[in-house]
Design a protein around this motif. Structure first.
Motif, PDB file in Angstrom:
ATOM      1  N   GLN A  33      33.935  31.332  44.279  1.00 51.74           N
ATOM      2  CA  GLN A  33      33.159  31.865  45.418  1.00 51.74           C
ATOM      3  C   GLN A  33      32.445  33.152  45.020  1.00 51.74           C
ATOM      4  OE1 GLN A  33      36.612  31.695  48.220  1.00 51.74           O
ATOM      5  NE2 GLN A  33      35.157  30.821  49.696  1.00 51.74           N
ATOM      6  N   GLY A  72      29.532  32.188  43.160  1.00 48.97           N
ATOM      7  CA  GLY A  72      28.546  31.612  44.086  1.00 48.97           C
ATOM      8  C   GLY A  72      27.763  32.706  44.792  1.00 48.97           C
ATOM      9  N   LEU A  73      28.453  33.797  45.164  1.00 47.08           N
ATOM     10  CA  LEU A  73      27.771  34.908  45.832  1.00 47.08           C
ATOM     11  C   LEU A  73      26.752  35.548  44.898  1.00 47.08           C
ATOM     12  CD1 LEU A  73      30.789  36.543  47.722  1.00 47.08           C
ATOM     13  CD2 LEU A  73      28.763  35.521  48.769  1.00 47.08           C
ATOM     14  N   GLN A  77      29.204  33.544  53.584  1.00 49.47           N
ATOM     15  CA  GLN A  77      30.065  33.200  52.431  1.00 49.47           C
ATOM     16  C   GLN A  77      31.085  34.304  52.162  1.00 49.47           C
ATOM     17  OE1 GLN A  77      30.365  30.293  51.064  1.00 49.47           O
ATOM     18  NE2 GLN A  77      28.828  29.718  52.599  1.00 49.47           N
ATOM     19  N   ARG A  87      39.413  29.071  42.882  1.00 50.42           N
ATOM     20  CA  ARG A  87      38.365  28.753  43.866  1.00 50.42           C
ATOM     21  C   ARG A  87      37.710  30.060  44.368  1.00 50.42           C
ATOM     22  NH1 ARG A  87      40.924  25.876  48.326  1.00 50.42           N
ATOM     23  NH2 ARG A  87      41.648  24.412  46.734  1.00 50.42           N
ATOM     24  N   ILE A  88      38.544  31.073  44.583  1.00 50.89           N
ATOM     25  CA  ILE A  88      38.017  32.368  45.037  1.00 50.89           C
ATOM     26  C   ILE A  88      37.112  32.966  43.962  1.00 50.89           C
ATOM     27  CG2 ILE A  88      38.737  34.757  45.502  1.00 50.89           C
ATOM     28  CD1 ILE A  88      41.094  33.526  47.125  1.00 50.89           C
ATOM     29  N   MET A  97      35.127  33.885  51.986  1.00 51.06           N
ATOM     30  CA  MET A  97      35.929  34.327  50.827  1.00 51.06           C
ATOM     31  C   MET A  97      37.024  35.287  51.283  1.00 51.06           C
ATOM     32  SD  MET A  97      34.375  35.909  47.320  1.00 51.06           S
ATOM     33  CE  MET A  97      35.454  36.670  46.104  1.00 51.06           C
ATOM     34  N   GLU A 133      34.482  39.327  40.951  1.00 50.13           N
ATOM     35  CA  GLU A 133      34.830  38.120  40.180  1.00 50.13           C
ATOM     36  C   GLU A 133      35.906  38.482  39.149  1.00 50.13           C
ATOM     37  OE1 GLU A 133      31.551  36.390  38.023  1.00 50.13           O
ATOM     38  OE2 GLU A 133      32.903  35.101  36.881  1.00 50.13           O
TER      39      GLU A 133
END
Lengths: 99, 99, 99, 99
Positions: free
Chosen positions: D27, D30-31, D47, D23-24, D51, C25
């Protein structure tokens, strides 16, 4: 590491794999002809990508058969053989993902 | 799309590419022998990964030569030919990255 | 397809995966900063490749844990559950190899 | 290597790249949530593949813009700058193909 006991997973599909590998060999010869004839770079690259995809699908097939036969048999037998087989499968998957 | 004017980038290295493609053809035959002899799945997969790497390096070589000859010549000439050549190169790179 | 019975393979390494995903991230934020600061394309591409490798190794780790826990448990239980689990694992491997 | 003269290729699309990178980043978060909630391995792997594809398409876009702006400008200027730029682009392509 030669597998002695049960035959390898792919063997029941042996002719199919031989046919696909012969086609891949033919693609390799086709690439040589394209270079011999000095064909356009991009057209050759397109064929290389097609050959790479053909190889990829052979490897995914072999891996699927390996998991569902060799690894399953080893897991059913249990013990260190199963752990070795799983480790070996993961390493083969890593090589595929990274190639 | 046949390139008519200047010879393609790779042609000054033609023999080297033919030698590498003959080796790749030999690898394809080797894989057939391994399947014929019912060798262990993982050993076959290892060879498939090696052959994929060999193909990958041929394609990167061809692409490098294409950029530094065909694309450079088109860019030097300018106009729509250059745009077409750049678009074509980007599409070939995308196929390689995704194969 | 939610796995109800045994906990998933990766859970015993949960903190390690969370740490690696936080780092990924951070890499995504770093890329935004590079674009914001209009840094050189090649330097950004180098960071994208590094982030892709980090993601790849997370996926190979998760897959390894999945094989040695979820798939092994299903194989030990036998029956259609095992076949479904193996098919699912092969499809996940194919997605990884092709991404 | 900081490009001093003309602005980099991607800058005319800067907002689009920032949007895709945000957006990445989402993601990646989200992971983390999926791992935090101990979701099923295969769903997480799905997912990760998505990505990876998103990252791949950002890199192909950046590379296309780099070729058609930075490399074209250097080729038009000619001389060692052009050779360096082509070599650099080929090395970036190789990293992408191999990641």
């Amino acid at each position: 590491m030669a597998e002695t006991a049960a035959p390898h997973g792919y063997i029941h599909n042996k002719d199919e794999y031989l046919k696909r590998l012969r086609r891949i060999e033919g693609q390799a010869r086709g690439l040589q002809r394209m270079v011999e004839e000095e064909q356009y770079c991009i057209d050759i690259l397109t064929q290389v990508s097609a050959m790479t995809k053909a190889l990829q699908s052979v490897s995914l097939g072999l891996l699927d058969e390996h998991l569902s036969h060799c690894v399953v048999n080893a897991v059913a037998a249990g013990g260190p053989e199963a752990d070795a087989k799983l480790k070996e499968a993961s390493e083969a998957i890593a090589r595929l993902v990274r190639s």
